[in-house]
Scaffold this motif. Structure first.
Motif, PDB file in Angstrom:
ATOM      1  N   THR A   1       0.809  -1.224   0.000  1.00 53.91           N
ATOM      2  CA  THR A   1       0.000   0.000   0.000  1.00 53.91           C
ATOM      3  C   THR A   1       0.841   1.271   0.000  1.00 53.91           C
ATOM      4  OG1 THR A   1      -0.127  -0.044   2.420  1.00 53.91           O
ATOM      5  CG2 THR A   1      -1.917  -1.115   1.186  1.00 53.91           C
ATOM      6  N   GLY A   2       2.156   1.120   0.030  1.00 55.58           N
ATOM      7  CA  GLY A   2       3.009   2.302   0.058  1.00 55.58           C
ATOM      8  C   GLY A   2       4.428   1.947   0.432  1.00 55.58           C
ATOM      9  N   TYR A   3       4.909   2.530   1.533  1.00 60.11           N
ATOM     10  CA  TYR A   3       6.312   2.354   1.911  1.00 60.11           C
ATOM     11  C   TYR A   3       6.470   2.446   3.430  1.00 60.11           C
ATOM     12  CZ  TYR A   3       6.758   3.751  -2.998  1.00 60.11           C
ATOM     13  OH  TYR A   3       6.601   3.847  -4.357  1.00 60.11           O
ATOM     14  N   PHE A   4       7.629   2.005   3.892  1.00 52.80           N
ATOM     15  CA  PHE A   4       8.080   2.283   5.244  1.00 52.80           C
ATOM     16  C   PHE A   4       9.410   3.007   5.135  1.00 52.80           C
ATOM     17  CE2 PHE A   4       5.277  -1.205   6.793  1.00 52.80           C
ATOM     18  CZ  PHE A   4       4.658  -0.508   7.817  1.00 52.80           C
ATOM     19  N   LEU A   5       9.534   4.124   5.828  1.00 51.34           N
ATOM     20  CA  LEU A   5      10.803   4.822   5.961  1.00 51.34           C
ATOM     21  C   LEU A   5      11.326   4.522   7.354  1.00 51.34           C
ATOM     22  CD1 LEU A   5      13.006   6.910   5.244  1.00 51.34           C
ATOM     23  CD2 LEU A   5      11.439   8.692   6.050  1.00 51.34           C
ATOM     24  N   THR A   6      12.501   3.930   7.410  1.00 52.78           N
ATOM     25  CA  THR A   6      13.088   3.552   8.690  1.00 52.78           C
ATOM     26  C   THR A   6      14.368   4.334   8.914  1.00 52.78           C
ATOM     27  OG1 THR A   6      12.195   1.310   8.508  1.00 52.78           O
ATOM     28  CG2 THR A   6      14.005   1.646  10.063  1.00 52.78           C
TER      29      THR A   6
ATOM     30  N   THR B   1       4.994  17.684   5.001  1.00 48.06           N
ATOM     31  CA  THR B   1       4.918  18.825   4.097  1.00 48.06           C
ATOM     32  C   THR B   1       5.477  18.476   2.723  1.00 48.06           C
ATOM     33  OG1 THR B   1       5.126  20.382   5.945  1.00 48.06           O
ATOM     34  CG2 THR B   1       5.615  21.230   3.748  1.00 48.06           C
ATOM     35  N   LEU B   2       6.577  17.756   2.706  1.00 48.98           N
ATOM     36  CA  LEU B   2       7.206  17.383   1.435  1.00 48.98           C
ATOM     37  C   LEU B   2       6.286  16.534   0.564  1.00 48.98           C
ATOM     38  CD1 LEU B   2      10.814  16.487   2.646  1.00 48.98           C
ATOM     39  CD2 LEU B   2      10.207  18.368   1.114  1.00 48.98           C
ATOM     40  N   PHE B   3       5.475  15.673   1.206  1.00 48.58           N
ATOM     41  CA  PHE B   3       4.676  14.699   0.454  1.00 48.58           C
ATOM     42  C   PHE B   3       3.172  14.868   0.682  1.00 48.58           C
ATOM     43  CE2 PHE B   3       8.896  12.918   0.811  1.00 48.58           C
ATOM     44  CZ  PHE B   3       9.122  12.406  -0.468  1.00 48.58           C
ATOM     45  N   LYS B   4       2.746  16.059   1.063  1.00 50.81           N
ATOM     46  CA  LYS B   4       1.344  16.280   1.416  1.00 50.81           C
ATOM     47  C   LYS B   4       0.386  15.979   0.269  1.00 50.81           C
ATOM     48  CE  LYS B   4       1.642  21.244   0.395  1.00 50.81           C
ATOM     49  NZ  LYS B   4       1.495  22.617   0.945  1.00 50.81           N
ATOM     50  N   ASP B   5       0.811  16.142  -0.981  1.00 47.82           N
ATOM     51  CA  ASP B   5      -0.062  15.902  -2.130  1.00 47.82           C
ATOM     52  C   ASP B   5       0.046  14.477  -2.669  1.00 47.82           C
ATOM     53  OD1 ASP B   5      -0.947  18.561  -2.095  1.00 47.82           O
ATOM     54  OD2 ASP B   5       0.763  19.215  -3.302  1.00 47.82           O
ATOM     55  N   GLU B   6       0.917  13.677  -2.054  1.00 46.31           N
ATOM     56  CA  GLU B   6       1.191  12.350  -2.604  1.00 46.31           C
ATOM     57  C   GLU B   6       0.845  11.207  -1.659  1.00 46.31           C
ATOM     58  OE1 GLU B   6       5.265  12.466  -4.561  1.00 46.31           O
ATOM     59  OE2 GLU B   6       5.179  14.425  -3.555  1.00 46.31           O
TER      60      GLU B   6
ATOM     61  N   LYS C   1       5.184   4.981   8.539  1.00 47.38           N
ATOM     62  CA  LYS C   1       4.352   4.324   7.556  1.00 47.38           C
ATOM     63  C   LYS C   1       3.893   5.348   6.531  1.00 47.38           C
ATOM     64  CE  LYS C   1       0.198   1.468   6.974  1.00 47.38           C
ATOM     65  NZ  LYS C   1      -0.961   0.836   7.665  1.00 47.38           N
ATOM     66  N   ILE C   2       4.112   5.037   5.266  1.00 48.90           N
ATOM     67  CA  ILE C   2       3.778   5.962   4.176  1.00 48.90           C
ATOM     68  C   ILE C   2       2.711   5.306   3.308  1.00 48.90           C
ATOM     69  CG2 ILE C   2       4.693   7.235   2.201  1.00 48.90           C
ATOM     70  CD1 ILE C   2       7.459   7.067   3.547  1.00 48.90           C
ATOM     71  N   THR C   3       1.528   5.886   3.306  1.00 50.49           N
ATOM     72  CA  THR C   3       0.404   5.342   2.545  1.00 50.49           C
ATOM     73  C   THR C   3       0.090   6.270   1.382  1.00 50.49           C
ATOM     74  OG1 THR C   3      -0.508   4.413   4.587  1.00 50.49           O
ATOM     75  CG2 THR C   3      -1.976   4.509   2.669  1.00 50.49           C
ATOM     76  N   LEU C   4       0.096   5.728   0.187  1.00 52.25           N
ATOM     77  CA  LEU C   4      -0.141   6.533  -0.997  1.00 52.25           C
ATOM     78  C   LEU C   4      -1.602   6.999  -1.053  1.00 52.25           C
ATOM     79  CD1 LEU C   4       1.799   4.390  -3.636  1.00 52.25           C
ATOM     80  CD2 LEU C   4       2.561   6.497  -2.530  1.00 52.25           C
ATOM     81  N   HIS C   5      -1.805   8.218  -1.492  1.00 51.97           N
ATOM     82  CA  HIS C   5      -3.169   8.703  -1.706  1.00 51.97           C
ATOM     83  C   HIS C   5      -3.799   7.981  -2.883  1.00 51.97           C
ATOM     84  CE1 HIS C   5      -2.111  12.851   0.245  1.00 51.97           C
ATOM     85  NE2 HIS C   5      -2.270  11.886   1.137  1.00 51.97           N
TER      86      HIS C   5
END
Length: 206
Positions: free
Chosen positions: A146-151, A177-182, A201-205
């Motif tokens: 569903t997206g990514y993990f930044l560790t 802020t860097l990825f608010k639209d993504e 946890k990074i979930t794509l819009h």
């Protein structure tokens, strides 16, 4: 980099590791890995925990001791804490928040400028990882369904952040802020709350 430093770096990133896993990382024999681990244990840099397996003998997992973690601590941490304490004593919370906001804006501008050269979300995330690596965070990116993990396996501002929690909130603000639209970014593990790493946890819009 010396073998002992490589091993500490690997354990810092992994959290804990077995001799077999370490041998694979270093392309050496398991016996050789055990000898290196024993030497680091003798120096008080690592310790082990035997984990019972369903079949066979318990698996010995090695992790860093506090002395081991201290090998990665920013040598300027005491100065940073002293400065923050002085700002708090002289200017109070408004002074701390102003300094934090200024630092956040400076980092955000630098990151935005660098990320502007990349186009897809994954390219931009990988570029962010490069920046965080340069800044000493031992960062990694993992792709999920569903997206990514930044560790981030190390936090060079950890001691300062314990004194000034606004720094941690600032780090998350920068990512969001860097990825608010993504995508949506949420911190799930936090070093200053006892975890061995910070994990987002990074979930794509959709």
């Amino acid at each position: 980099m010396k073998t002992s430093d490589k091993i500490l770096d690997i354990i810092k990133r992994e959290g804990q590791i077995t001799a077999r896993q370490l041998a694979e990382h270093l392309s050496i024999t398991t016996m050789g890995a055990r000898q290196h681990l024993q030497m680091l244990e003798n120096e008080g840099l690592i310790s082990f925990n035997d984990i019972k397996m369903k079949v066979g003998r318990p698996a010995r997992h090695w992790s860093l001791t506090q002395l081991g973690h201290n090998q990665f601590i920013d040598r300027h941490q005491d100065l940073s804490i002293d400065i923050l304490t002085s700002i708090d004593e002289v200017f109070g919370l408004p002074g701390i928040e102003q300094i934090t906001a200024q630092r956040e804006a400076k980092i955000l501008r630098r990151y935005q400028q660098y990320l502007s050269h990349f186009h897809t979300t994954e390219e931009r995330l990988r570029a962010l990882v490069q920046l965080r690596e340069q800044d000493g965070y031992m960062a990694e990116l993992e792709v999920t369904a569903t997206g990514y993990f930044l560790t981030e396996n190390h936090c060079p501002i950890c001691f300062a952040a314990k004194q000034c929690p606004q720094l941690c909130r600032s780090e998350l603000n920068i990512f969001q802020t860097l990825f608010k639209d993504e995508c949506d970014i949420q911190r799930q593990e936090h070093i200053i709350q006892g975890a061995h790493r910070c994990r987002y946890k990074i979930t794509l819009h959709l």
